[in-house]
Write a protein that holds these residues in place. Structure first.
Motif, PDB file in Angstrom:
ATOM      1  N   SER A  66      36.134  44.435  38.426  1.00  0.00           N
ATOM      2  CA  SER A  66      35.429  43.650  39.449  1.00  0.00           C
ATOM      3  C   SER A  66      34.442  42.635  38.876  1.00  0.00           C
ATOM      4  O   SER A  66      33.895  41.821  39.612  1.00  0.00           O
ATOM      5  CB  SER A  66      34.676  44.600  40.394  1.00  0.00           C
ATOM      6  OG  SER A  66      33.701  45.351  39.687  1.00  0.00           O
ATOM      7  N   GLU A  78      31.427  35.327  39.729  1.00  0.00           N
ATOM      8  CA  GLU A  78      31.747  34.077  40.429  1.00  0.00           C
ATOM      9  C   GLU A  78      31.096  33.997  41.808  1.00  0.00           C
ATOM     10  O   GLU A  78      30.902  32.904  42.338  1.00  0.00           O
ATOM     11  CB  GLU A  78      33.266  33.939  40.581  1.00  0.00           C
ATOM     12  CG  GLU A  78      33.976  33.707  39.256  1.00  0.00           C
ATOM     13  CD  GLU A  78      35.488  33.769  39.384  1.00  0.00           C
ATOM     14  OE1 GLU A  78      36.006  34.145  40.471  1.00  0.00           O
ATOM     15  OE2 GLU A  78      36.160  33.460  38.386  1.00  0.00           O
ATOM     16  N   ASN A  79      30.763  35.136  42.411  1.00  0.00           N
ATOM     17  CA  ASN A  79      30.350  35.133  43.814  1.00  0.00           C
ATOM     18  C   ASN A  79      28.944  35.653  44.095  1.00  0.00           C
ATOM     19  O   ASN A  79      28.427  35.424  45.187  1.00  0.00           O
ATOM     20  CB  ASN A  79      31.355  35.956  44.638  1.00  0.00           C
ATOM     21  CG  ASN A  79      32.712  35.302  44.636  1.00  0.00           C
ATOM     22  OD1 ASN A  79      32.910  34.290  45.275  1.00  0.00           O
ATOM     23  ND2 ASN A  79      33.651  35.872  43.899  1.00  0.00           N
ATOM     24  N   THR A 103      34.568  39.818  36.946  1.00  0.00           N
ATOM     25  CA  THR A 103      34.808  38.379  37.078  1.00  0.00           C
ATOM     26  C   THR A 103      34.520  37.907  38.501  1.00  0.00           C
ATOM     27  O   THR A 103      33.810  36.919  38.701  1.00  0.00           O
ATOM     28  CB  THR A 103      36.249  38.019  36.680  1.00  0.00           C
ATOM     29  OG1 THR A 103      36.453  38.411  35.321  1.00  0.00           O
ATOM     30  CG2 THR A 103      36.511  36.532  36.805  1.00  0.00           C
ATOM     31  N   HIS A 104      35.032  38.629  39.479  1.00  0.00           N
ATOM     32  CA  HIS A 104      34.797  38.269  40.875  1.00  0.00           C
ATOM     33  C   HIS A 104      33.301  38.316  41.187  1.00  0.00           C
ATOM     34  O   HIS A 104      32.761  37.425  41.864  1.00  0.00           O
ATOM     35  CB  HIS A 104      35.566  39.212  41.807  1.00  0.00           C
ATOM     36  CG  HIS A 104      35.370  38.894  43.255  1.00  0.00           C
ATOM     37  ND1 HIS A 104      34.433  39.533  44.036  1.00  0.00           N
ATOM     38  CD2 HIS A 104      35.990  37.991  44.057  1.00  0.00           C
ATOM     39  CE1 HIS A 104      34.478  39.037  45.247  1.00  0.00           C
ATOM     40  NE2 HIS A 104      35.409  38.105  45.297  1.00  0.00           N
ATOM     41  N   PHE A 105      32.620  39.336  40.691  1.00  0.00           N
ATOM     42  CA  PHE A 105      31.182  39.464  40.924  1.00  0.00           C
ATOM     43  C   PHE A 105      30.436  38.273  40.332  1.00  0.00           C
ATOM     44  O   PHE A 105      29.592  37.672  41.001  1.00  0.00           O
ATOM     45  CB  PHE A 105      30.661  40.776  40.321  1.00  0.00           C
ATOM     46  CG  PHE A 105      29.183  40.933  40.473  1.00  0.00           C
ATOM     47  CD1 PHE A 105      28.637  41.345  41.677  1.00  0.00           C
ATOM     48  CD2 PHE A 105      28.325  40.650  39.421  1.00  0.00           C
ATOM     49  CE1 PHE A 105      27.263  41.468  41.834  1.00  0.00           C
ATOM     50  CE2 PHE A 105      26.953  40.774  39.569  1.00  0.00           C
ATOM     51  CZ  PHE A 105      26.423  41.183  40.783  1.00  0.00           C
ATOM     52  N   THR A 109      27.437  47.761  45.187  1.00  0.00           N
ATOM     53  CA  THR A 109      28.766  47.316  44.795  1.00  0.00           C
ATOM     54  C   THR A 109      29.123  47.987  43.481  1.00  0.00           C
ATOM     55  O   THR A 109      28.279  48.066  42.586  1.00  0.00           O
ATOM     56  CB  THR A 109      28.763  45.777  44.582  1.00  0.00           C
ATOM     57  OG1 THR A 109      28.400  45.146  45.813  1.00  0.00           O
ATOM     58  CG2 THR A 109      30.109  45.279  44.120  1.00  0.00           C
TER      59      THR A 109
END
Length: 106
Positions: A47, A53-54, A49-51, A41
């Motif tokens: 990217s 969180e997930n 913040t999304h990373f 990835t």
């Protein structure tokens, strides 16, 4: 918390054995688009913040850069964010591409 070093042969073994591992590439977007570790990835300021969180925090996390230097700082920072098993890929993508070209996605 801290990170560990990982050599390219060990990462290749993990990927071949289908070990659950998250690989993030912190190189620039153009370099990542040109070629990267299969399944990696792209991780950048957009990217991140999304990373965070997930991404699974208990699964091994391998950070890849160009030569294995800037990945160390990123790996240390990610370990501080709660990832429990963080690695910096020694030799970076440069060594990965030379030694494991069969695991390069383009």
């Amino acid at each position: 918390m801290s990170f560990k070093h990982l050599d390219t042969d060990t990462l290749a073994d993990w990927l071949r054995s289908e070990k659950l591992v998250t690989v993030v590439d912190i190189r620039d977007p153009v370099s990542f688009a040109d070629a990267h570790v299969v399944g990696a990835t792209h991780l950048d300021n957009v990217s991140l913040t999304h990373f965070l969180e997930n991404a699974p925090t208990q699964q091994p996390l391998v950070v890849v850069c160009y030569h294995g230097h800037s990945s160390q700082g990123a790996a240390g920072w990610l370990a501080e964010q709660g990832f429990s098993d963080v690695y910096s890929l020694d030799g970076g993508f440069t060594e990965w591409q030379q030694r494991h070209s069969d695991w390069v996605s383009q």
